[in-house]
Design a protein around this motif. Sequence first.
Motif, mmCIF file in Angstrom:
data_model
loop_
_atom_site.group_PDB
_atom_site.id
_atom_site.type_symbol
_atom_site.label_atom_id
_atom_site.label_comp_id
_atom_site.label_asym_id
_atom_site.label_seq_id
_atom_site.Cartn_x
_atom_site.Cartn_y
_atom_site.Cartn_z
ATOM 1 N N SER A 163 -3.203 9.010 -1.985
ATOM 2 C CA SER A 163 -3.576 8.538 -3.327
ATOM 3 C C SER A 163 -4.240 9.630 -4.170
ATOM 4 N N LEU A 167 0.820 -1.205 0.000
ATOM 5 C CA LEU A 167 0.000 0.000 0.000
ATOM 6 C C LEU A 167 0.858 1.260 0.000
ATOM 7 N N THR A 176 -10.954 0.271 0.304
ATOM 8 C CA THR A 176 -10.972 0.659 -1.113
ATOM 9 C C THR A 176 -11.500 -0.510 -1.952
ATOM 10 N N TRP A 204 -3.576 3.591 -1.217
ATOM 11 C CA TRP A 204 -4.917 3.043 -1.035
ATOM 12 C C TRP A 204 -5.131 2.627 0.416
ATOM 13 N N LYS A 229 -2.706 0.910 -6.073
ATOM 14 C CA LYS A 229 -2.067 2.220 -6.162
ATOM 15 C C LYS A 229 -1.509 2.639 -4.800
#
Length: 316
Positions: free
Chosen positions: A278, A149, A189, A185, A182
């Motif tokens: 993000s 992450l 999510t 995140w 991504k």
Amino acid sequence: MGVDYYNILRVSKNANEEDLKKAYRRLAMKWHPDKNSQNKKEAEAKFKQISEAYDVLSNSHKRQIYDLYGEEVLKSGQFDPASPTGVGGGGGGRGFKYDPRDAEDIFAEFFGRPEGIYKGSPAHDGVNRGTPRKAAPVENKLPCSLEELYKGSKRKMKISRIVLDDAGKPVTVEEVLTIHIKPGWKKGTKITFPEKGDYEAGAAPGDLIFVVDEKPHGVFKRDGNDLVIHHKISLLDALTGKTIKLTSLDGRDLTVEISEIVKPGQEKVIPDEGMPISKEPGKKGNLRIKFDIKFPSRLSADQKCDLRRVLGRHAQ
């Protein structure tokens, strides 16, 4: 014969009722205009052809006329069984009126009508009819390490799902999906793969949804966009200072100088060393170091005396 309804449905001329239903179900779901936004005009034309072919071949009377005399006679409205050609010529034959069924009405018999769309309503005009009912979405957890992450990663997931084969029968197939995680995140999510869920009778396949879950980390704990670390420090270091060495989630060495006196419950904030944000590429949260001061379990009489002498004047 004009239009070849058997070819449109891809069935033989001996196709029975079940064969026709399977063929229609497969082709109508594939070519429904609401499922083909990129080529809607072509899809509308094919969808109407498929519906017309099923309407004719599934009706014994229409099919008999079509088989004997073709599409033009069937649609002419002048069919006369007393005539050798099937076309009425003023004889005493019994006429036949071709009454085509609405394509969406046929579709609704198989898959249900979209909620709020009914025959005769303003939206029932062949253009804006909503979408076919979809099966319920399927959700799966996607456990991710804090490193993934932080840096982002690519995950390949092998899935099994139920689909209809070319004969209209439910079968289980396997497929590999690629998930791009991504940086930044958060837990919760959702990554949605449209219509990659299971087939259900009377409905389009549901969506397949992966929900990000965060695995516990041995050193760092996430707090929103911040990273938190608990660091033990001796009473001596808390009073005199210390250099702390840490390893970031992307493998970098971090050196943190503690020069001020550390008080119980105090934390040191290192800007821009937290989690990536993000929605704001290039930005990060903070790294927060929470200190746990380790007090000595016991002191000798001489040590106590020395401490009183050194610290006594500061306690007043």
